[in-house]
Design a protein around this motif. Sequence first.
Motif, PDB file in Angstrom:
ATOM      1  N   ALA A 123      39.178  54.045   2.647  1.00  0.00           N
ATOM      2  CA  ALA A 123      40.324  53.499   3.382  1.00  0.00           C
ATOM      3  C   ALA A 123      39.854  52.404   4.328  1.00  0.00           C
ATOM      4  O   ALA A 123      38.798  52.535   4.949  1.00  0.00           O
ATOM      5  CB  ALA A 123      41.027  54.612   4.158  1.00  0.00           C
ATOM      6  N   PRO A 124      40.604  51.314   4.434  1.00  0.00           N
ATOM      7  CA  PRO A 124      41.819  51.060   3.649  1.00  0.00           C
ATOM      8  C   PRO A 124      41.484  50.622   2.222  1.00  0.00           C
ATOM      9  O   PRO A 124      40.424  50.037   1.985  1.00  0.00           O
ATOM     10  CB  PRO A 124      42.480  49.904   4.410  1.00  0.00           C
ATOM     11  CG  PRO A 124      41.328  49.167   5.026  1.00  0.00           C
ATOM     12  CD  PRO A 124      40.312  50.214   5.387  1.00  0.00           C
ATOM     13  N   ALA A 125      42.378  50.909   1.293  1.00  0.00           N
ATOM     14  CA  ALA A 125      42.177  50.470  -0.086  1.00  0.00           C
ATOM     15  C   ALA A 125      42.176  48.944  -0.133  1.00  0.00           C
ATOM     16  O   ALA A 125      42.941  48.291   0.573  1.00  0.00           O
ATOM     17  CB  ALA A 125      43.280  51.024  -0.977  1.00  0.00           C
ATOM     18  N   GLN A 126      41.296  48.377  -0.960  1.00  0.00           N
ATOM     19  CA  GLN A 126      41.207  46.923  -1.064  1.00  0.00           C
ATOM     20  C   GLN A 126      42.011  46.425  -2.268  1.00  0.00           C
ATOM     21  O   GLN A 126      42.268  47.173  -3.216  1.00  0.00           O
ATOM     22  CB  GLN A 126      39.743  46.496  -1.188  1.00  0.00           C
ATOM     23  CG  GLN A 126      38.925  46.834   0.044  1.00  0.00           C
ATOM     24  CD  GLN A 126      37.625  46.058   0.091  1.00  0.00           C
ATOM     25  OE1 GLN A 126      37.606  44.839  -0.024  1.00  0.00           O
ATOM     26  NE2 GLN A 126      36.525  46.780   0.268  1.00  0.00           N
ATOM     27  N   LEU A 127      42.380  45.148  -2.192  1.00  0.00           N
ATOM     28  CA  LEU A 127      43.168  44.534  -3.261  1.00  0.00           C
ATOM     29  C   LEU A 127      42.400  44.572  -4.579  1.00  0.00           C
ATOM     30  O   LEU A 127      41.275  44.084  -4.669  1.00  0.00           O
ATOM     31  CB  LEU A 127      43.496  43.085  -2.887  1.00  0.00           C
ATOM     32  CG  LEU A 127      44.191  42.251  -3.972  1.00  0.00           C
ATOM     33  CD1 LEU A 127      45.579  42.805  -4.261  1.00  0.00           C
ATOM     34  CD2 LEU A 127      44.283  40.786  -3.533  1.00  0.00           C
ATOM     35  N   GLU A 128      43.006  45.162  -5.606  1.00  0.00           N
ATOM     36  CA  GLU A 128      42.418  45.175  -6.952  1.00  0.00           C
ATOM     37  C   GLU A 128      43.568  45.429  -7.911  1.00  0.00           C
ATOM     38  O   GLU A 128      43.935  46.550  -8.211  1.00  0.00           O
ATOM     39  CB  GLU A 128      41.350  46.271  -7.070  1.00  0.00           C
ATOM     40  CG  GLU A 128      40.363  46.039  -8.212  1.00  0.00           C
ATOM     41  CD  GLU A 128      40.702  46.847  -9.447  1.00  0.00           C
ATOM     42  OE1 GLU A 128      40.385  46.383 -10.561  1.00  0.00           O
ATOM     43  OE2 GLU A 128      41.277  47.928  -9.313  1.00  0.00           O
ATOM     44  N   GLN A 129      44.196  44.338  -8.360  1.00  0.00           N
ATOM     45  CA  GLN A 129      45.414  44.423  -9.151  1.00  0.00           C
ATOM     46  C   GLN A 129      45.306  43.572 -10.401  1.00  0.00           C
ATOM     47  O   GLN A 129      44.515  42.626 -10.463  1.00  0.00           O
ATOM     48  CB  GLN A 129      46.618  43.934  -8.322  1.00  0.00           C
ATOM     49  CG  GLN A 129      46.924  44.783  -7.098  1.00  0.00           C
ATOM     50  CD  GLN A 129      47.546  46.111  -7.452  1.00  0.00           C
ATOM     51  OE1 GLN A 129      48.388  46.188  -8.345  1.00  0.00           O
ATOM     52  NE2 GLN A 129      47.140  47.165  -6.760  1.00  0.00           N
ATOM     53  N   ALA A 130      46.103  43.904 -11.403  1.00  0.00           N
ATOM     54  CA  ALA A 130      46.185  43.092 -12.612  1.00  0.00           C
ATOM     55  C   ALA A 130      47.576  43.257 -13.207  1.00  0.00           C
ATOM     56  O   ALA A 130      48.268  44.246 -12.950  1.00  0.00           O
ATOM     57  CB  ALA A 130      45.121  43.513 -13.627  1.00  0.00           C
ATOM     58  N   VAL A 131      48.001  42.276 -13.980  1.00  0.00           N
ATOM     59  CA  VAL A 131      49.273  42.342 -14.685  1.00  0.00           C
ATOM     60  C   VAL A 131      49.015  41.944 -16.131  1.00  0.00           C
ATOM     61  O   VAL A 131      48.070  41.194 -16.410  1.00  0.00           O
ATOM     62  CB  VAL A 131      50.307  41.400 -14.018  1.00  0.00           C
ATOM     63  CG1 VAL A 131      49.867  39.938 -14.129  1.00  0.00           C
ATOM     64  CG2 VAL A 131      51.698  41.592 -14.606  1.00  0.00           C
ATOM     65  N   TYR A 132      49.786  42.501 -17.051  1.00  0.00           N
ATOM     66  CA  TYR A 132      49.553  42.156 -18.448  1.00  0.00           C
ATOM     67  C   TYR A 132      50.868  41.983 -19.189  1.00  0.00           C
ATOM     68  O   TYR A 132      51.923  42.473 -18.763  1.00  0.00           O
ATOM     69  CB  TYR A 132      48.694  43.207 -19.149  1.00  0.00           C
ATOM     70  CG  TYR A 132      49.380  44.541 -19.382  1.00  0.00           C
ATOM     71  CD1 TYR A 132      50.064  44.798 -20.572  1.00  0.00           C
ATOM     72  CD2 TYR A 132      49.345  45.536 -18.423  1.00  0.00           C
ATOM     73  CE1 TYR A 132      50.690  46.012 -20.790  1.00  0.00           C
ATOM     74  CE2 TYR A 132      49.960  46.763 -18.622  1.00  0.00           C
ATOM     75  CZ  TYR A 132      50.636  46.992 -19.818  1.00  0.00           C
ATOM     76  OH  TYR A 132      51.259  48.193 -20.022  1.00  0.00           O
ATOM     77  N   ALA A 133      50.824  41.250 -20.294  1.00  0.00           N
ATOM     78  CA  ALA A 133      51.980  41.048 -21.165  1.00  0.00           C
ATOM     79  C   ALA A 133      51.499  41.146 -22.609  1.00  0.00           C
ATOM     80  O   ALA A 133      50.542  40.452 -22.993  1.00  0.00           O
ATOM     81  CB  ALA A 133      52.612  39.684 -20.910  1.00  0.00           C
TER      82      ALA A 133
END
Length: 274
Positions: A201-211
């Motif tokens: 904590a705090p959680a760090q940014l680690e994102q993805a999006v897919y199509a």
Amino acid sequence: MEALERQARVAEAVRRVSVPLVRLLIDEGIGYQGFLAQLKPVFIEQALAQIAASGEKDTDSAVSLRSGVQRKEIKAWRRQPVRSARPVRRSIPAEVFARWISDPALRAADGSVRPLPRAGAMPSFEALARSVNQDVHPLSVLNELIRLGLARLEADGDAEMVALVRTGFVPRQDWEALIELFVDNLTAHLATAAGNLRGHAPAQLEQAVYAGGLTAPSAQRLAALSRELWAAMLNAFLTEATRLHAQDGGRGDRLVRLGAYFHDGPVAGDEAQS
């Protein structure tokens, strides 16, 4: 979730994540036994780090228990330790490149990064390079950027100008520099993801999006869009990072890395319909 089940899930996840890395090893002629020797010091070092953080006594038995490495091998490593990590090296060309693309004073009216006179007072490439580092000659920095395929010389009447070839620091003509970027980028990404998985904590940014279910031309359009979005984010990030670095006087102990990637590959199974 029980501890043994959690361990099994983590081991399975790491196995799946390692698939492209193992493919790279095989492509480069590195087999299973050869890579095992590279992993041993990593397990020992991380076990030592855990022991130090917990305040426990550093013994060969404690390290062996955590790492799974035999005590005789730990004794041998202590006599002649082989460190798995390299210190972060400062790259003056990369810093000059970053300053160039982030400084509003070095941009044209339309927001693009403008070419700079090779010599003279600011704004010039010579003054830019000296503002980053006084010890390395601007000509050496220029030659390195040209060698990496990131900049070029242009004539503007009687003046000699330096122009950027691209606005992303990807030295495609230097394999050694590429592999260092590979290490730095993937290490930071995996450290962030693993920290989030462990509940830091705090959680760090680690994102993805897919199509999925896209044609090749559609994937290519998204690849182009991704580069446009990254260029805008890079500019905003570097502008603010430059301001904060000046505000902190460069005395802080934090190294911040922001990254992005784009992956285009075949869809497996029924994912094509999702």
